[in-house]
Motif scaffolding. Structure first.
Motif, PDB file in Angstrom:
ATOM      1  N   SER A  56       0.872  -1.166   0.000  1.00  0.00           N
ATOM      2  CA  SER A  56       0.000   0.000   0.000  1.00  0.00           C
ATOM      3  C   SER A  56       0.910   1.218   0.000  1.00  0.00           C
ATOM      4  O   SER A  56       1.434   1.613   1.043  1.00  0.00           O
ATOM      5  CB  SER A  56      -0.903   0.002   1.243  1.00  0.00           C
ATOM      6  N   PRO A  57       1.157   1.816  -1.156  1.00  0.00           N
ATOM      7  CA  PRO A  57       2.236   2.808  -1.275  1.00  0.00           C
ATOM      8  C   PRO A  57       1.884   4.162  -0.691  1.00  0.00           C
ATOM      9  O   PRO A  57       0.720   4.553  -0.599  1.00  0.00           O
ATOM     10  CB  PRO A  57       2.441   2.909  -2.786  1.00  0.00           C
ATOM     11  N   THR A  58       2.919   4.888  -0.287  1.00  0.00           N
ATOM     12  CA  THR A  58       2.735   6.282   0.077  1.00  0.00           C
ATOM     13  C   THR A  58       2.334   7.075  -1.168  1.00  0.00           C
ATOM     14  O   THR A  58       2.476   6.609  -2.292  1.00  0.00           O
ATOM     15  CB  THR A  58       4.040   6.883   0.635  1.00  0.00           C
ATOM     16  N   ARG A  59       1.861   8.276  -0.933  1.00  0.00           N
ATOM     17  CA  ARG A  59       1.451   9.111  -2.075  1.00  0.00           C
ATOM     18  C   ARG A  59       2.635   9.374  -3.001  1.00  0.00           C
ATOM     19  O   ARG A  59       2.505   9.321  -4.224  1.00  0.00           O
ATOM     20  CB  ARG A  59       0.872  10.434  -1.568  1.00  0.00           C
TER      21      ARG A  59
ATOM     22  N   GLY B 241      -8.164  11.879   4.523  1.00  0.00           N
ATOM     23  CA  GLY B 241      -6.778  11.588   4.860  1.00  0.00           C
ATOM     24  C   GLY B 241      -5.827  12.293   3.906  1.00  0.00           C
ATOM     25  O   GLY B 241      -5.978  12.211   2.691  1.00  0.00           O
ATOM     26  N   ILE B 242      -4.841  12.966   4.476  1.00  0.00           N
ATOM     27  CA  ILE B 242      -3.863  13.679   3.658  1.00  0.00           C
ATOM     28  C   ILE B 242      -2.739  12.721   3.258  1.00  0.00           C
ATOM     29  O   ILE B 242      -2.452  11.754   3.963  1.00  0.00           O
ATOM     30  CB  ILE B 242      -3.293  14.889   4.439  1.00  0.00           C
ATOM     31  N   GLY B 243      -2.124  12.976   2.128  1.00  0.00           N
ATOM     32  CA  GLY B 243      -0.936  12.229   1.743  1.00  0.00           C
ATOM     33  C   GLY B 243      -1.184  10.935   1.005  1.00  0.00           C
ATOM     34  O   GLY B 243      -0.288  10.107   0.899  1.00  0.00           O
TER      35      GLY B 243
ATOM     36  N   GLY C 137      -7.389   9.516  -0.299  1.00  0.00           N
ATOM     37  CA  GLY C 137      -8.043  10.724   0.195  1.00  0.00           C
ATOM     38  C   GLY C 137      -8.462  11.642  -0.932  1.00  0.00           C
ATOM     39  O   GLY C 137      -9.559  12.216  -0.922  1.00  0.00           O
ATOM     40  N   ARG C 138      -7.599  11.784  -1.941  1.00  0.00           N
ATOM     41  CA  ARG C 138      -7.919  12.652  -3.076  1.00  0.00           C
ATOM     42  C   ARG C 138      -9.124  12.119  -3.848  1.00  0.00           C
ATOM     43  O   ARG C 138     -10.014  12.885  -4.251  1.00  0.00           O
ATOM     44  CB  ARG C 138      -6.719  12.756  -4.006  1.00  0.00           C
TER      45      ARG C 138
ATOM     46  N   PHE D  20     -16.937  13.047  -3.211  1.00  0.00           N
ATOM     47  CA  PHE D  20     -17.703  13.932  -2.333  1.00  0.00           C
ATOM     48  C   PHE D  20     -18.136  15.182  -3.099  1.00  0.00           C
ATOM     49  O   PHE D  20     -19.315  15.567  -3.083  1.00  0.00           O
ATOM     50  CB  PHE D  20     -16.832  14.291  -1.126  1.00  0.00           C
ATOM     51  N   VAL D  21     -17.188  15.796  -3.790  1.00  0.00           N
ATOM     52  CA  VAL D  21     -17.482  17.021  -4.541  1.00  0.00           C
ATOM     53  C   VAL D  21     -18.456  16.733  -5.676  1.00  0.00           C
ATOM     54  O   VAL D  21     -19.373  17.528  -5.943  1.00  0.00           O
ATOM     55  CB  VAL D  21     -16.175  17.644  -5.073  1.00  0.00           C
ATOM     56  N   GLN D  22     -18.293  15.617  -6.352  1.00  0.00           N
ATOM     57  CA  GLN D  22     -19.208  15.255  -7.439  1.00  0.00           C
ATOM     58  C   GLN D  22     -20.651  15.155  -6.944  1.00  0.00           C
ATOM     59  O   GLN D  22     -21.584  15.615  -7.610  1.00  0.00           O
ATOM     60  CB  GLN D  22     -18.779  13.939  -8.073  1.00  0.00           C
TER      61      GLN D  22
END
Length: 332
Positions: free
Chosen positions: A122-125, A184-186, A190-191, A197-199
């Motif tokens: 599960s990679p970091t951003r 969640g950041i990073g 999260g993105r 959510f915005v959609q």
């Protein structure tokens, strides 16, 4: 992956000399040592510890690198990986990268150096956005939970955009308009969840407010602090969504310490089904991810990759499920 003979040939010395240099043994001229180390750096050569002693040995250990072992999502994934690996005669080495690219890199190199059979990651951003360097390690690998770029690699995930859109739409359809969210950041996760959510908001002619939409480290304390800030706004949200269970635990604690009644004063929903999500009062509306299936599918794909390194890569998208409970003021 370069071998010790490649280093020796490039440096114009014997493999025995390279071994002495790497072991920092005496009786090697400084000029020779410098030449060897220059080649080692250029080739990014790292000695294979298992191969040095047992060159014919095939590892039966796979590595599992996760973002946060405290996160119940990864605990359940890890359980499935261990179960599936054990059935196939493999053991599992667990590593925790804490969303730290340097720590993750050390674990990736350790797994390669120890000649493990493969990696579930599960990679970091940073790694997800720049995956070509990781792919060059030339280790059988399966990526879970996050989408990667610049490489063909087996990948297991859920549709985060669709899942976030579903749970946000649920809140909107039950009358909530001022909806706060903590992502969640990073991470790409999260993105993508913010995107869904915005959609959902825009589909109902609602505009996301920067005051109500926040990024935070996916930790309980950060969920607590961020929720308190949302509740202290002059015009606070009437519903809050969190993007994982650790943020949810912190948000729930903040709501209780602020003496906010759920759902009468603030509705609440989150990603991730946990044992406590249905035990708290009111029980939480959540997006349930197929965590066990993610771990088992990833392990099966990895073992297939180990056995057949030339097969085509696969991207598997598993379905999540909205579980409706009382924390949003409604229940099926």
């Amino acid at each position: 992956m370069f071998k010790i003979k490649d280093v020796a040939d490039a440096a114009g010395v014997s493999t025995a000399t390279v071994s002495r240099v790497l072991a920092n043994k005496p009786h090697v001229r400084q000029e020779v040592k410098a030449r060897v180390m220059k080649v080692v750096k250029k080739l990014n050569y790292r000695p294979n510890r298992v191969a040095r002693s047992l060159r014919s040995q095939k590892s039966s250990i796979i590595g599992l690198i996760v973002s946060d072992i405290e996160n119940p999502f990864f605990q359940q994934v890890g359980r499935a990986v261990e179960d599936a690996a054990h059935e196939q005669g493999y053991s599992v080495m667990l590593c925790n990268n804490d969303e730290d690219p340097d720590k993750e890199r050390r674990y990736l190199h350790l797994i390669r150096d120890e000649n493990l059979a493969g990696i579930i990651l599960s990679p970091t951003r940073h790694t997800a956005d720049n995956f070509s360097e990781t792919a060059e390690l030339n280790i059988p690998m399966v990526v879970i939970d996050r989408r990667v770029s610049d490489a063909e690699v087996d990948n297991i995930m859920i549709d985060n955009v669709q899942a976030a859109e579903t749970i946000t739409t649920h809140l909107i359809e039950h009358g909530y308009r001022r909806i706060g969210a903590i992502f969640g950041i990073g991470s790409t996760t999260g993105r993508e969840r913010r995107e869904g959510f915005v959609q959902a908001l825009k589909a109902h002619d609602l505009q996301p407010s920067t005051d109500w939409v926040k990024y935070a480290n996916p930790r309980e304390d950060d969920g607590f602090d961020t929720t308190l800030k949302l509740l202290q706004l002059p015009d606070p949200p009437e519903a809050i969504l969190t993007s994982n269970s650790l943020l949810a635990a912190g948000a729930l604690r903040a709501l209780r310490e602020s003496k906010k009644t759920i759902p009468e004063e603030v509705a609440f929903a989150s990603f991730d089904e946990t044992t406590w999500a249905k035990l708290v009062l009111p029980a939480l509306t959540v997006i349930k991810q197929p965590t066990y299936e993610i771990g088992r599918t990833a392990t099966e794909l990895l073992i297939n990759r180990i056995q057949d390194p030339t097969r085509s890569t696969r991207e598997v998208t598993l379905k999540s499920k909205l579980i409706i409970r009382q924390s949003c003021g409604c229940q099926k």
